[in-house]
Scaffold this motif. Structure first.
Motif, PDB file in Angstrom:
ATOM      1  N   GLY A  69       1.138   9.884  12.682  1.00 16.29           N
ATOM      2  CA  GLY A  69       1.342   8.525  12.203  1.00 16.29           C
ATOM      3  C   GLY A  69       1.054   8.393  10.725  1.00 16.29           C
ATOM      4  N   ALA A  70       1.112   7.178  10.236  1.00 15.03           N
ATOM      5  CA  ALA A  70       0.927   6.929   8.808  1.00 15.03           C
ATOM      6  C   ALA A  70      -0.551   6.909   8.435  1.00 15.03           C
ATOM      7  N   VAL A  71      -0.873   7.550   7.318  1.00 15.91           N
ATOM      8  CA  VAL A  71      -2.221   7.517   6.754  1.00 15.91           C
ATOM      9  C   VAL A  71      -2.172   6.655   5.503  1.00 15.91           C
ATOM     10  N   ASP A  72      -2.979   5.614   5.476  1.00 13.63           N
ATOM     11  CA  ASP A  72      -2.989   4.668   4.360  1.00 13.63           C
ATOM     12  C   ASP A  72      -3.819   5.248   3.223  1.00 13.63           C
ATOM     13  N   LEU A  73      -3.158   5.585   2.122  1.00 13.48           N
ATOM     14  CA  LEU A  73      -3.860   6.147   0.969  1.00 13.48           C
ATOM     15  C   LEU A  73      -4.625   5.079   0.193  1.00 13.48           C
ATOM     16  N   MET A  74      -4.431   3.810   0.565  1.00 18.51           N
ATOM     17  CA  MET A  74      -5.126   2.698  -0.104  1.00 18.51           C
ATOM     18  C   MET A  74      -5.988   1.919   0.877  1.00 18.51           C
ATOM     19  N   LYS A  75      -6.439   2.598   1.918  1.00 18.73           N
ATOM     20  CA  LYS A  75      -7.195   1.914   2.977  1.00 18.73           C
ATOM     21  C   LYS A  75      -8.488   1.306   2.455  1.00 18.73           C
ATOM     22  N   ASN A  76      -9.027   1.804   1.352  1.00 14.64           N
ATOM     23  CA  ASN A  76     -10.285   1.281   0.817  1.00 14.64           C
ATOM     24  C   ASN A  76     -10.091   0.103  -0.130  1.00 14.64           C
ATOM     25  N   ILE A  77      -8.859  -0.254  -0.402  1.00 21.12           N
ATOM     26  CA  ILE A  77      -8.600  -1.367  -1.321  1.00 21.12           C
ATOM     27  C   ILE A  77      -8.531  -2.653  -0.511  1.00 21.12           C
ATOM     28  N   ASN A  92       0.846  -1.189   0.000  1.00 23.32           N
ATOM     29  CA  ASN A  92       0.000   0.000   0.000  1.00 23.32           C
ATOM     30  C   ASN A  92       0.882   1.240   0.000  1.00 23.32           C
ATOM     31  N   ASP A  93       0.278   2.382  -0.290  1.00 24.17           N
ATOM     32  CA  ASP A  93       0.978   3.667  -0.296  1.00 24.17           C
ATOM     33  C   ASP A  93       0.548   4.468   0.928  1.00 24.17           C
ATOM     34  N   LEU A  94       1.535   5.009   1.662  1.00 23.51           N
ATOM     35  CA  LEU A  94       1.248   5.633   2.956  1.00 23.51           C
ATOM     36  C   LEU A  94       1.842   7.028   3.055  1.00 23.51           C
ATOM     37  N   LEU A  95       1.050   7.922   3.622  1.00 22.78           N
ATOM     38  CA  LEU A  95       1.459   9.298   3.865  1.00 22.78           C
ATOM     39  C   LEU A  95       1.899   9.431   5.317  1.00 22.78           C
ATOM     40  N   VAL A  96       3.108   9.938   5.525  1.00 20.14           N
ATOM     41  CA  VAL A  96       3.597  10.197   6.881  1.00 20.14           C
ATOM     42  C   VAL A  96       2.985  11.506   7.385  1.00 20.14           C
ATOM     43  N   THR A  97       2.382  11.460   8.555  1.00 25.68           N
ATOM     44  CA  THR A  97       1.851  12.667   9.195  1.00 25.68           C
ATOM     45  C   THR A  97       2.393  12.730  10.620  1.00 25.68           C
ATOM     46  N   LYS A  98       2.188  13.859  11.282  1.00 25.93           N
ATOM     47  CA  LYS A  98       2.671  14.009  12.661  1.00 25.93           C
ATOM     48  C   LYS A  98       1.961  13.055  13.614  1.00 25.93           C
TER      49      LYS A  98
END
Length: 431
Positions: free
Chosen positions: A408-416, A400-406
């Motif tokens: 924690g990680a946000v999963d940009l593919m959480k709906n897949i 999956n592809d993940l965005l680092v935020t302050k």
């Protein structure tokens, strides 16, 4: 272009950030990519230079961006050069950007035709002390073809030997590693299109289908949703092919009882998605297949928790290696005593998990960025552990592809779909 117009503030913002990094009295020049040849008079599809696109939004060949933040002439601080069209080009190639269109796309007000470049450059060089030249300095780059940027480097140094030359690449690597909100939206769009492709496949995959038929379904779904197509060559690997990391033939028949590893992602507005899923061809995992799948998924979930500000890729990969060792011991692939006594420079888990877990993602699938730089909010990484058991013909990778935020990680593919039970349910929905 197939994609919707992009807010030009993205490119204005990027140029402002770049200009702040330059030494005083500096000119920076960026060239578009060439059309790459095939054979006879054939060419490959055009793909813009990522740095030029990042700073201008111009998605057309034979384009040049010149930045001179300290120019005494306000109009010459940002200058764009594009190809002038004519009736012959219109008939044979189609429409090219007008000056007004180039202004609207880029936010740059001073636009010249390409043939004026050397004259304009010569006038500005008398004011400049430093010249920033652009090169491809990606750690994995294998450069055998001379680019327009490379040709300009040679010409410029010969034409203006007394100027001081600098490298743009370190600045671009630093800036491009942190994605703005507008960039994140474009990556999300690429991920959404990738999801549509994967959901389409879950209803299509069955014993007897060919790997290339699956690849065709991906391309169909991507293009119909405004993607230019896959961001990289799709890997559609059934059975033992899943143990070939960069398998590219996509020519085998998918058979009952096989696992099918699919590594693909859509490109949208030059931004990439990168996803891997492994599914049972017949819609149901065997006991052993599921054991391996769940092990990879546990590693993926643990790794995701480490994609937080302050960590580094070396720390991250060391942690993932330890988690993977424990999973391989549970699968009876490694011996606990052997692992305790292993050579740290040659960890035993590498037999079954031989690649890295994450890489930068953005305008390039393996995007630019400094591997020693601590993680920061705004970075986007893949997370892609795998286990490859050649002697059993089992290869499982999840990504999956993940965005680092302050936070924690946000999963940009959480709906897949990712959980094994969800995969099975969706694959058997219409059966």
């Amino acid at each position: 272009m197939k994609y919707q117009p992009i807010n030009k503030e993205l490119f204005c913002h990027n140029r402002r950030n770049f200009a702040r990094q330059l030494k005083a009295s500096s000119i920076a020049v960026f060239h578009s990519n060439d059309f790459m040849p095939t054979n006879a008079d054939g060419t490959m599809a055009f793909r813009q230079n990522s740095d030029l696109f990042y700073l201008s939004g111009i998605d057309q060949e034979e384009s040049i961006l010149l930045l001179f933040p300290d120019s005494k002439d306000e109009k010459m601080k940002e200058v764009l050069f594009v190809r002038e069209s004519n009736e012959h080009i219109l008939v044979w190639e189609g429409y090219k950007l007008t000056k007004e269109q180039a202004r609207e796309v880029s936010g740059i007000q001073t636009v010249f035709w390409l043939q004026d470049f050397k004259q304009v450059l010569n006038a500005l060089m008398s004011e400049a002390e430093h010249v920033y030249l652009n090169t491809n300095e990606h750690l994995r780059a294998v450069i055998e073809v001379e680019t327009r940027d490379a040709r300009f480097v040679k010409w410029c140094r010969e034409a203006y030997p007394l100027h001081k030359y600098e490298r743009s690449a370190p600045i671009m690597h630093y800036l491009r590693a942190i994605k703005s909100d507008l960039e994140i939206e474009l990556i999300k769009k690429a991920c959404q299109i990738t999801e549509l492709g994967f959901r389409r496949l879950l209803q299509f995959i069955r014993p007897g289908v060919m790997e290339y038929e699956i690849e065709a379904e991906i391309c169909h779904e991507f293009i119909r949703n405004r993607s230019r197509g896959p961001a990289y060559s799709s890997i559609i690997a059934s059975g033992a092919n899943a143990c070939i990391l960069h398998y590219a033939d996509n020519s085998r028949e998918c058979k009952d009882g096989d696992l099918l590893l699919m590594d693909f992602g859509a490109e949208y507005a030059n931004y990439a998605a990168d996803m891997t899923r492994t599914v049972p061809v017949n819609g149901t995992f065997t006991k052993r297949q599921r054991e391996v799948y769940e092990a990879v998924l546990r590693v993926m979930k643990a790794a995701t928790q480490m994609l937080v500000p302050g960590n580094s890729l070396d720390q991250y990969h060391a942690f993932v290696g330890t988690v993977m060792e424990n999973e391989l011991i549970k699968l009876d692939l490694l011996n606990e005593s052997d692992v305790r006594n292993q050579d740290p420079a040659k960890p035993l888990y590498k037999k079954y998990f031989m690649h890295g877990t994450s890489h930068f993602l953005g305008l390039d699938v393996h995007d630019v960025g400094n591997k020693y730089r601590p993680f920061e909010a705004g970075m986007v990484f893949t997370c892609e552990p795998g286990i490859y058991i050649r002697e059993e013909g089992i290869g499982v990778r999840l990504e999956n592809d993940l965005l680092v935020t302050k936070n924690g990680a946000v999963d940009l593919m959480k709906n897949i779909p990712l959980e094994a039970s969800d995969i099975e349910q969706l694959m058997n929905k219409s059966k």
